[in-house]
Design a protein around this motif. Structure first.
Motif, PDB file in Angstrom:
ATOM      1  N   PRO A 694      52.409  19.574 -90.532  1.00 21.99           N
ATOM      2  CA  PRO A 694      53.215  20.759 -90.251  1.00 21.99           C
ATOM      3  C   PRO A 694      52.380  21.837 -89.565  1.00 21.99           C
ATOM      4  O   PRO A 694      51.154  21.833 -89.708  1.00 21.99           O
ATOM      5  CB  PRO A 694      53.644  21.224 -91.636  1.00 21.99           C
ATOM      6  CG  PRO A 694      52.614  20.669 -92.561  1.00 21.99           C
ATOM      7  CD  PRO A 694      52.163  19.381 -91.962  1.00 21.99           C
ATOM      8  N   PRO A 695      53.035  22.726 -88.822  1.00 21.61           N
ATOM      9  CA  PRO A 695      52.296  23.786 -88.130  1.00 21.61           C
ATOM     10  C   PRO A 695      51.561  24.723 -89.091  1.00 21.61           C
ATOM     11  O   PRO A 695      50.496  25.238 -88.758  1.00 21.61           O
ATOM     12  CB  PRO A 695      53.377  24.529 -87.343  1.00 21.61           C
ATOM     13  CG  PRO A 695      54.675  24.147 -87.980  1.00 21.61           C
ATOM     14  CD  PRO A 695      54.475  22.796 -88.561  1.00 21.61           C
ATOM     15  N   GLN A 696      52.123  24.938 -90.248  1.00 20.71           N
ATOM     16  CA  GLN A 696      51.515  25.901 -91.184  1.00 20.71           C
ATOM     17  C   GLN A 696      51.554  25.298 -92.577  1.00 20.71           C
ATOM     18  O   GLN A 696      52.528  24.630 -92.934  1.00 20.71           O
ATOM     19  CB  GLN A 696      52.378  27.163 -91.260  1.00 20.71           C
ATOM     20  CG  GLN A 696      52.047  28.234 -90.271  1.00 20.71           C
ATOM     21  CD  GLN A 696      53.031  29.377 -90.480  1.00 20.71           C
ATOM     22  OE1 GLN A 696      54.237  29.206 -90.364  1.00 20.71           O
ATOM     23  NE2 GLN A 696      52.503  30.544 -90.806  1.00 20.71           N
ATOM     24  N   VAL A 697      50.525  25.552 -93.381  1.00 20.97           N
ATOM     25  CA  VAL A 697      50.588  25.117 -94.773  1.00 20.97           C
ATOM     26  C   VAL A 697      50.375  26.321 -95.674  1.00 20.97           C
ATOM     27  O   VAL A 697      49.896  27.367 -95.242  1.00 20.97           O
ATOM     28  CB  VAL A 697      49.533  24.033 -95.101  1.00 20.97           C
ATOM     29  CG1 VAL A 697      49.852  22.755 -94.354  1.00 20.97           C
ATOM     30  CG2 VAL A 697      48.142  24.527 -94.787  1.00 20.97           C
ATOM     31  N   ILE A 698      50.742  26.128 -96.934  1.00 18.76           N
ATOM     32  CA  ILE A 698      50.617  27.213 -97.906  1.00 18.76           C
ATOM     33  C   ILE A 698      49.128  27.474 -98.140  1.00 18.76           C
ATOM     34  O   ILE A 698      48.307  26.555 -98.137  1.00 18.76           O
ATOM     35  CB  ILE A 698      51.338  26.829 -99.209  1.00 18.76           C
ATOM     36  CG1 ILE A 698      51.411  28.016-100.165  1.00 18.76           C
ATOM     37  CG2 ILE A 698      50.661  25.666 -99.875  1.00 18.76           C
ATOM     38  CD1 ILE A 698      52.291  27.718-101.372  1.00 18.76           C
ATOM     39  N   ASP A 699      48.811  28.735 -98.309  1.00 20.28           N
ATOM     40  CA  ASP A 699      47.416  29.101 -98.527  1.00 20.28           C
ATOM     41  C   ASP A 699      47.224  29.351-100.020  1.00 20.28           C
ATOM     42  O   ASP A 699      47.324  30.468-100.494  1.00 20.28           O
ATOM     43  CB  ASP A 699      47.122  30.368 -97.713  1.00 20.28           C
ATOM     44  CG  ASP A 699      45.681  30.816 -97.888  1.00 20.28           C
ATOM     45  OD1 ASP A 699      44.843  29.961 -98.245  1.00 20.28           O
ATOM     46  OD2 ASP A 699      45.425  32.010 -97.709  1.00 20.28           O
ATOM     47  N   VAL A 700      47.005  28.265-100.781  1.00 16.11           N
ATOM     48  CA  VAL A 700      46.887  28.448-102.232  1.00 16.11           C
ATOM     49  C   VAL A 700      45.440  28.594-102.651  1.00 16.11           C
ATOM     50  O   VAL A 700      44.560  27.864-102.192  1.00 16.11           O
ATOM     51  CB  VAL A 700      47.464  27.267-103.052  1.00 16.11           C
ATOM     52  CG1 VAL A 700      48.893  27.506-103.413  1.00 16.11           C
ATOM     53  CG2 VAL A 700      47.262  25.960-102.341  1.00 16.11           C
ATOM     54  N   GLN A 701      45.196  29.548-103.525  1.00 21.76           N
ATOM     55  CA  GLN A 701      43.930  29.616-104.234  1.00 21.76           C
ATOM     56  C   GLN A 701      44.075  28.703-105.453  1.00 21.76           C
ATOM     57  O   GLN A 701      45.152  28.600-106.018  1.00 21.76           O
ATOM     58  CB  GLN A 701      43.657  31.049-104.696  1.00 21.76           C
ATOM     59  CG  GLN A 701      43.798  32.068-103.581  1.00 21.76           C
ATOM     60  CD  GLN A 701      42.805  31.822-102.471  1.00 21.76           C
ATOM     61  OE1 GLN A 701      41.646  31.542-102.736  1.00 21.76           O
ATOM     62  NE2 GLN A 701      43.273  31.871-101.228  1.00 21.76           N
ATOM     63  N   TRP A 702      42.969  28.088-105.870  1.00 19.30           N
ATOM     64  CA  TRP A 702      43.080  27.115-106.958  1.00 19.30           C
ATOM     65  C   TRP A 702      43.627  27.743-108.234  1.00 19.30           C
ATOM     66  O   TRP A 702      44.290  27.108-109.032  1.00 19.30           O
ATOM     67  CB  TRP A 702      41.719  26.477-107.249  1.00 19.30           C
ATOM     68  CG  TRP A 702      40.713  27.465-107.741  1.00 19.30           C
ATOM     69  CD1 TRP A 702      39.845  28.181-106.978  1.00 19.30           C
ATOM     70  CD2 TRP A 702      40.496  27.877-109.092  1.00 19.30           C
ATOM     71  NE1 TRP A 702      39.106  29.022-107.756  1.00 19.30           N
ATOM     72  CE2 TRP A 702      39.481  28.847-109.061  1.00 19.30           C
ATOM     73  CE3 TRP A 702      41.062  27.509-110.321  1.00 19.30           C
ATOM     74  CZ2 TRP A 702      39.007  29.469-110.220  1.00 19.30           C
ATOM     75  CZ3 TRP A 702      40.585  28.134-111.470  1.00 19.30           C
ATOM     76  CH2 TRP A 702      39.580  29.101-111.406  1.00 19.30           C
TER      77      TRP A 702
END
Ligand code: HEM
Ligand code: CU
Length: 842
Positions: A694-702
């Protein structure tokens, strides 16, 4: 009557009067409050038959249209609606509910119980079925019926190609009906496991109960993928989350997988009850015990497992890898083995017995011929190259009807004649049933045998018209003629049934000389089935103990006395089959009807896109379900209650394995299948769909998913602590218990907040299937956490109201199951959400 017999028969009369009063359902409009399995089971059967007639009329329209080239009855749009509705009505509104109806009516009687485990759930399921089915039928009358075929393939069923409301009607209506199927499956499973007569160990269970048990298990595993698929497709249509749209990272093949994960087992879900009827009726007609009881049980269980490995054979033409083709083709042929075992058992029983050609046997003969022919063509289409040839032609339509009508309709007609004396208390006076049989049998074969030929000549299915001179004219005309013969046969069957009920002669008890417990009741049966409950010591209770019916009627079994005006029946230890609890059942109530109304509000809100109605309906539903618990449970400990014959057992809310605890277990099994399908879907899209990464993914902190997981774990542990503290014989325990419950609620709420935050942080759920799948996983976990909160607070309320003690811990233990499940799936969901961004960029 002898003087000595008088006092005891007076007692028996009094017992019957008392039970009649306790188990009665109000007359007139009050019948709507019925929850009794005999009444609701009959209702299911009648409603399913009405849908069979509707589906049959649609079939007649199809045949009228196809009788001649350039048929002028209907145009292409209407034709699409007609065959889609015919298939959907027959599969979802006739076959499955008919099975449920027969199971609901028969099961307690076969097992020697007074009702099913959850009478109100039976009624709720019935109303969901009727409301959901009505949505489909009303849509058809308004000309907006579903029109994308009974398996609703995308992209045909997507917004682009089905912009109207038609596809939504299918997705929502069928899901509504499936609620009732899952309810029935849970209830049937629990009833068979926990409510058999004392002494009826599983190897003494009537074969029909075995078939029903396996079928119910398959429904628990087979329906959730379809429910999930329907929800995802509806979400795509309504909110534009692209699960199936290949332009945005979705994949139409995902729908096919989810549909056939359900759809192939569905064929066996329909066939197994039919086979169960055969295994029940045939030995009675042959006057010989069934040959190979154990072999049959093993093969039924094997069919249950194997059928889940076969769904891909419906997708042979979608270009899947060759190795997979080989595997699934082989597996498809493998399933013929257990089916063959059953057929050999039946033949051996016939050959070794002294068969009588009574009416039910005649219909069984029809079953043999038709079903075996269907099996042969089935083996043909399981061969991949052959399937490539006949795929989507009338050959497949013919094969399918040989299997479905042979495997279900003929056994059902046999069962109708076999059990009619039980339901009505009458035996037939006129021999119309024979004429009906020959018309149906000949009509069927004329219609569908020819159709194989039409298919081999290349006529595709689902076309509304064809050109003259392609060699399809004559076979189509003959098929249509056969169809009308068959219809006359079914009409005659209906007339016969009516005459029978109206003018039949009073039936003797057990007219066929069967040996199973349902024939130990009066005919027609009283609402409580048995005045006292039997003990069983073999597979043939009525043959082993001919005086059993009069013993039971005389109150000489278990629970042969009324207690405090409550509806009581027995629960047993699952394997030892010794009585381990008194199950107290609820009486008539309108709550199931109202709850189904509230459910209907949710579905109609979704259908007409009046979204504020959805939460309103959902809250109403939740409130109603809370009201169900009023009047269940007790405010003080009772200890063991006498159940007759010198034995005592606790009431179910003081017993370890109460039916409702097991119901939660099986509900979670079904729910777990749904979750696995969702996780499978997300991974499938990543691996197979075009347009990834996908063009963008979620920016998750652990730490974000970690915090959500921590909340869920805290809730699960707190739920367990509440149960443990409750068991301690300590004076301050109720305060401790309440604190743990509060903590469980708080844990869920905390997790829910993080799940919502993560969902909000997901980029573009409508732009790419990655975002859509992430949001779906989070929504699943969030939904369960929210309900977990409700469960915990509900436990708190029950605790405060005094329903919970060290002995009465059922509510807490059911809650603990939910909290544990929510933690397990919630953690899996957030792990997947956290892992996907890393996986997709690999
Ligand atoms: C009563 C006599 C019946 C007749 C004459 C009949 C006739 C037909 C015909 C001609 C089609 C093909 C339509 C087309 O492709 O253009 C069809 C499709 C179908 N029938 Fe029947 N049928 C009957 C009973 C049943 C029963 C009892 C069931 C299931 C239990 C059933 C399930 C289906 C299904 C699932 C389809 C496929 C619909 C689709 O393509 O979407 N039918 N039927
Ligand atoms: Cu299949």
């Amino acid at each position: 009557m002898s003087a000595a017999g008088a006092p005891s028969s007076d007692l028996a009369m009094r017992l019957h009067r008392d039970l009649d009063r306790i188990w009665s359902t109000p007359p007139g409009v009050g019948r709507l409050s019925a929850v009794n399995h005999t009444i609701v089971g009959r209702r299911f059967i009648v409603a399913a038959f009405v849908f069979f007639i509707i589906g049959g009329l649609l079939a007649m329209l199809i045949r009228a249209q196809l009788a001649t080239p350039h048929g002028a009855f209907v145009g292409p749009e209407l034709y699409n609606q007609i065959f889609t509705m015919h298939g959907s009505v027959m599969m979802f509104l006739f076959a499955i509910p008919m099975f449920e109806g027969v199971a609901i009516y028969m099961l307690p009687k076969l097992l020697g119980a007074r009702d099913l485990a959850f009478p109100r759930l039976t009624a709720y399921g019935f109303w969901c079925y009727v409301f959901g089915g009505s949505i489909l039928v009303v849509a058809m009358l308004l000309g907006v019926a579903p029109d994308s075929g009974w398996f609703m393939y995308t992209p045909l069923s997507s917004n682009t190609y089905s912009p109207g409301i038609n596809a939504d009607v299918w997705l929502l209506g069928i899901t509504f009906v499936e609620i009732s199927a899952v309810c029935a499956a849970v209830e049937i499973t629990v009833t068979i496991l926990k409510m058999r007569a004392p002494g009826m160990t599983i190897d003494r269970m009537p074969l029909f109960a075995w078939y029903i048990l396996v079928t119910a298990g398959m429904m628990l595993a087979g329906f959730p993928p379809l429910i999930l698929g329907s929800i995802l497709l509806e979400v795509e249509r309504a909110f534009d989350l692209p699960f199936f749209d290949p332009a945005r990272g979705g994949d139409p093949l995902l729908w096919q997988h989810l549909f056939w994960l359900f759809g192939h087992p569905e064929v066996y879900i329909i066939f197994l009850p039919g086979a169960g009827m055969v295994s029940t009726i045939l030995p009675v007609m042959a006057r010989r015990e069934i040959v190979g009881y154990t072999w049959i049980v093993v093969s039924v269980v094997a069919v249950g497992f194997l059928s889940f490995g076969l769904w891909v054979h419906h997708m042979f033409t979608t270009g899947i890898p060759h190795l997979a083709l080989g595997f699934f083709s082989a597996a498809s042929t493998l399933v013929a083995i257990p089916t063959g075992v059953q057929i050999f058992s039946w033949l051996a029983t016939l050959i070794d017995g002294r068969p009588q050609l009574k009416l039910p046997m005649l219909y069984l003969f029809g079953f043999f011929v038709v079903f075996v022919a269907g099996g042969l063509t089935g083996v043909m289409v399981a061969v991949v190259p052959f399937d490539w040839q006949v795929h989507d032609t009338h050959f497949v339509v013919a094969h399918m009807h040989y299997v479905l009508v042979g495997g279900f309709v003929f056994p059902l007609l046999a069962a109708a004649y076999y059990w009619l004396p039980h339901v009505s208390g009458k035996v037939a006076r006129y021999p119309l049933g024979h004429a009906a049989f020959w018309l149906i049998f000949i009509g069927f074969n004329v219609t569908f045998f020819i159709m194989h030929l039409t298919g081999l000549l290349g006529m595709p299915r689902r076309v509304f018209s064809y050109e003259p001179g392609w060699g399809w004219d004559l076979p189509n005309l003959v098929s249509s003629f056969g169809g009308f013969l068959m219809t006359i046969g079914f009409a005659l069957f209906v007339v016969d049934m009516m005459l029978h009920v109206r003018f039949g002669r009073t039936a003797p008890r057990n007219p066929w000389g069967a040996s199973t417990l349902e024939w130990a009741t009066a005919t027609p049966p009283a609402t409580y089935n048995f005045a006292s409950l039997p003990t069983v010591s073999g597979r043939h209770p009525l043959r082993d103990t001919p005086e059993l019916p009069s013993d039971l009627a005389g109150g000489r079994g278990y629970l042969g006395f009324p207690r405090e005006g409550r509806q009581e029946t027995l629960g047993i230890h699952m394997t030892a089959a010794t009585p381990d609890q008194v199950i107290v059942l609820p009486g008539p109530t309108y709550l199931p009807l109202y709850t189904a109304f509230a459910t209907g509000v949710v579905f109609l809100g979704l259908l007409f896109k009046v979204y504020w109605l959805v939460p309103v309906g959902a809250v109403l539903m939740l409130a109603m379900f809370m009201l169900w618990t009023r009047g269940t449970g007790q405010l003080r400990d009772r200890g063991p209650l006498p159940i007759g014959l010198g034995v005592s057992a606790p009431a179910h809310w003081e017993a370890a394995g109460a039916p409702s605890w097991w119901a939660m277990v099986f509900t979670l099994v079904a729910d777990g299948v749904l979750f696995s399908s969702l996780a499978f879907g997300a991974l499938f899209l990543w691996v197979s769909a075009p347009g990834w990464p996908p063009p963008q993914v979620i920016d998750v902190q652990w730490w974000q998913p970690a915090l959500a997981g921590a909340g869920l774990v805290a809730a699960a542990l707190a739920g367990r602590r509440a149960v443990a503290v409750n068991g301690n014989a300590d004076a301050s325990r109720s305060a401790g218990r309440d604190r743990w419950l509060l903590l469980a609620a708080a844990g869920h709420a905390f997790a829910l907040a993080w799940l919502v935050l993560l969902a909000l942080a997901t980029p573009g759920p409508t732009l790419h299937a990655y975002g859509a799948a992430t949001v779906a996983l989070l929504a699943y976990a969030g939904f369960h956490a929210a309900l977990g909160c409700v469960f915990a607070l509900f436990g708190l309320w029950r605790s405060r109201a005094g329903y919970i003690s060290a002995a009465r811990s059922l509510d807490l233990r059911i809650g603990a199951l939910w909290h544990g499940y929510t933690a397990a799936t919630g953690i899996a969901a957030v792990l997947l959400v956290a892992a996907l961004p890393r996986l997709v960029t690999l």
